[in-house]
Design a protein around this motif. Structure first.
Motif, mmCIF file in Angstrom:
data_model
loop_
_atom_site.group_PDB
_atom_site.id
_atom_site.type_symbol
_atom_site.label_atom_id
_atom_site.label_comp_id
_atom_site.label_asym_id
_atom_site.label_seq_id
_atom_site.Cartn_x
_atom_site.Cartn_y
_atom_site.Cartn_z
ATOM 1 N N GLU A 102 2.283 125.637 11.680
ATOM 2 C CA GLU A 102 1.812 125.847 10.306
ATOM 3 C C GLU A 102 3.001 126.101 9.390
ATOM 4 N N LYS A 103 3.049 125.388 8.254
ATOM 5 C CA LYS A 103 4.101 125.597 7.263
ATOM 6 C C LYS A 103 3.774 126.819 6.406
ATOM 7 N N PRO A 104 4.796 127.533 5.941
ATOM 8 C CA PRO A 104 6.220 127.338 6.259
ATOM 9 C C PRO A 104 6.501 127.711 7.713
ATOM 10 N N ILE A 105 7.320 126.899 8.346
ATOM 11 C CA ILE A 105 7.559 127.053 9.784
ATOM 12 C C ILE A 105 8.665 128.081 10.038
ATOM 13 N N ALA A 106 8.351 129.090 10.820
ATOM 14 C CA ALA A 106 9.351 130.090 11.198
ATOM 15 C C ALA A 106 10.350 129.459 12.164
ATOM 16 N N LEU A 107 11.613 129.820 12.006
ATOM 17 C CA LEU A 107 12.683 129.216 12.802
ATOM 18 C C LEU A 107 12.440 129.370 14.299
ATOM 19 N N GLN A 108 12.126 130.564 14.748
ATOM 20 C CA GLN A 108 11.950 130.800 16.177
ATOM 21 C C GLN A 108 10.752 130.029 16.729
ATOM 22 N N LYS A 109 9.671 129.931 15.943
ATOM 23 C CA LYS A 109 8.514 129.156 16.384
ATOM 24 C C LYS A 109 8.867 127.681 16.509
ATOM 25 N N LEU A 110 9.654 127.192 15.552
ATOM 26 C CA LEU A 110 10.083 125.794 15.597
ATOM 27 C C LEU A 110 10.898 125.512 16.844
ATOM 28 N N LEU A 111 11.920 126.319 17.089
ATOM 29 C CA LEU A 111 12.805 126.080 18.229
ATOM 30 C C LEU A 111 12.060 126.212 19.553
ATOM 31 N N LYS A 112 11.136 127.184 19.625
ATOM 32 C CA LYS A 112 10.356 127.358 20.847
ATOM 33 C C LYS A 112 9.450 126.155 21.096
ATOM 34 N N ALA A 113 8.781 125.673 20.031
ATOM 35 C CA ALA A 113 7.892 124.521 20.177
ATOM 36 C C ALA A 113 8.672 123.264 20.556
ATOM 37 N N VAL A 114 9.842 123.090 19.957
ATOM 38 C CA VAL A 114 10.672 121.923 20.269
ATOM 39 C C VAL A 114 11.113 121.961 21.728
ATOM 40 N N GLN A 115 11.555 123.121 22.197
ATOM 41 C CA GLN A 115 11.990 123.244 23.590
ATOM 42 C C GLN A 115 10.849 122.966 24.546
ATOM 43 N N GLN A 116 9.667 123.499 24.240
ATOM 44 C CA GLN A 116 8.499 123.251 25.083
ATOM 45 C C GLN A 116 8.150 121.761 25.093
ATOM 46 N N GLY A 117 8.244 121.142 23.922
ATOM 47 C CA GLY A 117 7.932 119.721 23.831
ATOM 48 C C GLY A 117 8.899 118.872 24.637
ATOM 49 N N LEU A 118 10.186 119.176 24.558
ATOM 50 C CA LEU A 118 11.188 118.412 25.301
ATOM 51 C C LEU A 118 11.018 118.618 26.805
ATOM 52 N N THR A 119 10.699 119.834 27.206
ATOM 53 C CA THR A 119 10.465 120.106 28.624
ATOM 54 C C THR A 119 9.268 119.314 29.126
ATOM 55 N N ARG A 120 8.201 119.288 28.318
ATOM 56 C CA ARG A 120 7.014 118.527 28.688
ATOM 57 C C ARG A 120 7.329 117.043 28.782
ATOM 58 N N GLY A 121 8.126 116.531 27.849
ATOM 59 C CA GLY A 121 8.494 115.120 27.872
ATOM 60 C C GLY A 121 9.262 114.758 29.131
ATOM 61 N N GLN A 122 10.174 115.632 29.551
ATOM 62 C CA GLN A 122 10.944 115.387 30.772
ATOM 63 C C GLN A 122 10.037 115.378 31.988
ATOM 64 N N GLU A 123 9.039 116.258 32.003
ATOM 65 C CA GLU A 123 8.099 116.294 33.126
ATOM 66 C C GLU A 123 7.303 114.996 33.208
ATOM 67 N N ILE A 124 6.896 114.468 32.057
ATOM 68 C CA ILE A 124 6.135 113.216 32.026
ATOM 69 C C ILE A 124 6.966 112.069 32.574
ATOM 70 N N VAL A 125 8.234 112.000 32.140
ATOM 71 C CA VAL A 125 9.116 110.915 32.601
ATOM 72 C C VAL A 125 9.367 111.012 34.096
ATOM 73 N N ARG A 126 9.653 112.225 34.585
ATOM 74 C CA ARG A 126 9.905 112.394 36.024
ATOM 75 C C ARG A 126 8.677 112.014 36.840
ATOM 76 N N SER A 127 7.508 112.399 36.359
ATOM 77 C CA SER A 127 6.272 112.067 37.061
ATOM 78 C C SER A 127 6.056 110.563 37.097
ATOM 79 N N ALA A 128 6.310 109.895 35.962
ATOM 80 C CA ALA A 128 6.118 108.446 35.899
ATOM 81 C C ALA A 128 7.085 107.730 36.835
#
Length: 239
Positions: A102-128
């Motif tokens: 939700e905007k305005p986006i808090a810095l820590q929430k942004l960085l945490k969500a981005v890290q979680q998203g990248l981790t999830r993306g790596q899991e998808i690629v490894r699984s595939a």
């Protein structure tokens, strides 16, 4: 370092997110509307997308539906909005969005969500990649790189690289081709398998494939077109 696509019609938001994510070491591509986002997605699969919901041409939820319908939702997507309702957030999550900010986006929430998203993306690629390597049979329609992986047991020259994760296919050390083929055809077959392997390994990221192969992006695009390799369709199969 990851390739992140930021889609937002507000210049200030694009610039702010680009600066923050750039400082974290990521490569950021920006799009101010859905059409630019479509073009960016066609050029390669980003590792993560930050997608605004309210945009002037096509809203973010509709664009998310398009990607899901066309098999292009192969990367984590985080939705952003300052006006969305709970129903909208729930709908986006149901379609395939990983998170909602939700905007305005808090810095820590942004960085945490981005890290979680990248981790999830790596899991998808490894699984595939794991499932593609584990399948006992391959059809003629599958990429040549996947056929090369099936030759592990019969190739005495296969070498296990000590720095390579055990889940990563060993295709970079293996390629099987008939010596009865004309040289040009054999070379094209090898190059096709080579680029398909790296496209799958890098989740369709043209930027990282260019870095891996030592080619300029323009040269890489020309080479893939010459070989008949379509990154979008290839990663759709791989994912």
């Amino acid at each position: 370092m990851a390739n992140i696509l930021v889609v937002d019609d507000e210049m200030g938001i694009r610039e702010l997110l680009s600066e923050i994510l750039g400082d974290e070491g990521h490569v950021v591509t920006v799009a101010e509307n859905a059409q630019q986002a479509r073009e960016a997605r066609t050029g390669g699969t980003p590792d993560l997308v930050l997608l605004d919901i309210w945009m002037p041409d096509t809203d973010g939820v509709t664009l998310l539906k398009e990607w899901q319908r066309d098999g292009l939702l192969t990367m984590p997507v985080i939705m952003m909005s300052g006006h969305a309702t709970i129903d909208t957030a729930v709908e986006a999550t149901r379609i395939g969005a990983l998170n909602f900010l939700e905007k305005p986006i808090a810095l820590q929430k942004l960085l945490k969500a981005v890290q979680q998203g990248l981790t999830r993306g790596q899991e998808i690629v490894r699984s595939a990649m794991f499932h593609a390597h584990a399948r006992p049979m391959h059809t003629a329609a599958e990429p040549a790189a996947m056929h090369a992986m099936a030759s592990v047991a019969s190739m005495p020259t296969a070498v296990n690289h000590p720095a390579m994760p055990s889940a990563m296919p060993q295709a970079e050390h293996i390629f099987s081709v008939s010596f009865d083929m004309p040289l040009r055809e054999a070379r094209d077959a090898f190059e096709r398998a080579y680029f398909e392997y790296h496209l799958v390994r890098e989740s369709g990221s043209m930027t990282r494939v260019a870095e891996r192969t030592g080619l300029e992006r323009t040269h890489l695009y020309r080479k893939l077109k010459q070989l008949g390799v379509e990154p979008g369709k290839l990663f759709k199969k791989g994912g």
